[in-house]
Design a protein around this motif. Structure first.
Motif, PDB file in Angstrom:
ATOM      1  N   TYR A   1       3.134   4.422  -5.022  1.00 23.51           N
ATOM      2  CA  TYR A   1       3.086   6.068  -5.828  1.00 23.51           C
ATOM      3  C   TYR A   1       4.233   5.764  -7.013  1.00 23.51           C
ATOM      4  CZ  TYR A   1       3.767  10.687  -6.764  1.00 23.51           C
ATOM      5  OH  TYR A   1       4.082  12.199  -7.150  1.00 23.51           O
ATOM      6  N   GLU A   2       5.493   5.122  -5.930  1.00 24.49           N
ATOM      7  CA  GLU A   2       6.605   5.027  -7.075  1.00 24.49           C
ATOM      8  C   GLU A   2       6.288   4.291  -8.225  1.00 24.49           C
ATOM      9  OE1 GLU A   2      10.042   4.667  -3.536  1.00 24.49           O
ATOM     10  OE2 GLU A   2       8.435   2.771  -3.494  1.00 24.49           O
TER      11      GLU A   2
ATOM     12  N   ASP B   1       0.821  -1.329   0.062  1.00 24.89           N
ATOM     13  CA  ASP B   1       0.060  -0.148  -0.008  1.00 24.89           C
ATOM     14  C   ASP B   1       0.888   1.142   0.056  1.00 24.89           C
ATOM     15  OD1 ASP B   1      -2.254  -1.545   0.137  1.00 24.89           O
ATOM     16  OD2 ASP B   1      -2.719  -1.339   2.321  1.00 24.89           O
ATOM     17  N   ASN B   2       2.027   1.272   0.514  1.00 24.67           N
ATOM     18  CA  ASN B   2       2.806   2.216   0.836  1.00 24.67           C
ATOM     19  C   ASN B   2       3.772   2.463  -0.372  1.00 24.67           C
ATOM     20  OD1 ASN B   2       1.268   3.495   2.897  1.00 24.67           O
ATOM     21  ND2 ASN B   2       2.312   2.067   4.390  1.00 24.67           N
ATOM     22  N   ASN B   3       3.948   1.706  -1.208  1.00 20.06           N
ATOM     23  CA  ASN B   3       4.765   1.851  -2.221  1.00 20.06           C
ATOM     24  C   ASN B   3       4.128   2.066  -3.652  1.00 20.06           C
ATOM     25  OD1 ASN B   3       5.478  -0.774  -0.553  1.00 20.06           O
ATOM     26  ND2 ASN B   3       7.357   0.374  -0.829  1.00 20.06           N
TER      27      ASN B   3
END
Length: 157
Positions: free
Chosen positions: A11-12, A7-9
């Motif tokens: 954007y990359e 979930d927190n990767n």
């Protein structure tokens, strides 16, 4: 280093996909960013719930994403065996992308083996020569069979 994209990767990965679509010509596709992001997020969500039929991974160098691979399975309608289907293998072409592709595919193949699978496939949305180069690259590295895919775009009269 290969890491799960969670979930927190995402954007990359979205940024790298945007760079890739600007740098490359994908035949027959007018990319709709919202549609692709929705699908990509659905794979990340399924993976987060522990679904072994999905894999979304990235190759990182000093916390910088150099490439990512997303894949999910389909059932072979001839044998009913599942096949891991690579949906995207996107690399930063400003980097040593052959090594990135190797690491991503090695990890995907290991995932398939660990989960009882035997088959994988990868096609390409690039033009003919680039798609053949990609196929030959994978064929050589993994002793894989090279098949031809055909895509058509209907023209208005």
């Amino acid at each position: 280093m290969i890491k799960i994209i969670g979930d927190n990767n995402v954007y990359e990965a979205i940024q790298l996909m945007n760079k890739s679509t600007k740098d490359n010509n994908y035949f027959g596709y007018d990319r709709n960013e919202a549609v692709w992001i929705k699908y990509f997020l659905s794979l990340v969500e399924r993976q987060g719930k522990g679904d072994p039929h999905v894999l979304v991974i990235g190759d990182y160098d000093n916390d910088k994403l150099r490439g990512f691979l997303s894949s999910c399975t389909f059932s072979n309608y001839y044998t009913e065996e599942w096949v891991m289907d690579v949906k995207d293998c996107i690399v930063d072409h400003d980097y040593k992308n052959a090594f990135v592709v190797y690491r991503l595919f090695d990890a995907m193949i290991e995932h398939v083996k660990l989960n009882g699978g035997k088959h994988w496939r990868a096609d390409s949305v690039r033009g003919e020569q680039e798609a053949l180069d990609y196929g030959r690259f994978l064929q050589h590295r993994y002793n894989a069979a090279l098949h031809v895919s055909v895509r058509g775009v209907l023209q208005e009269n």
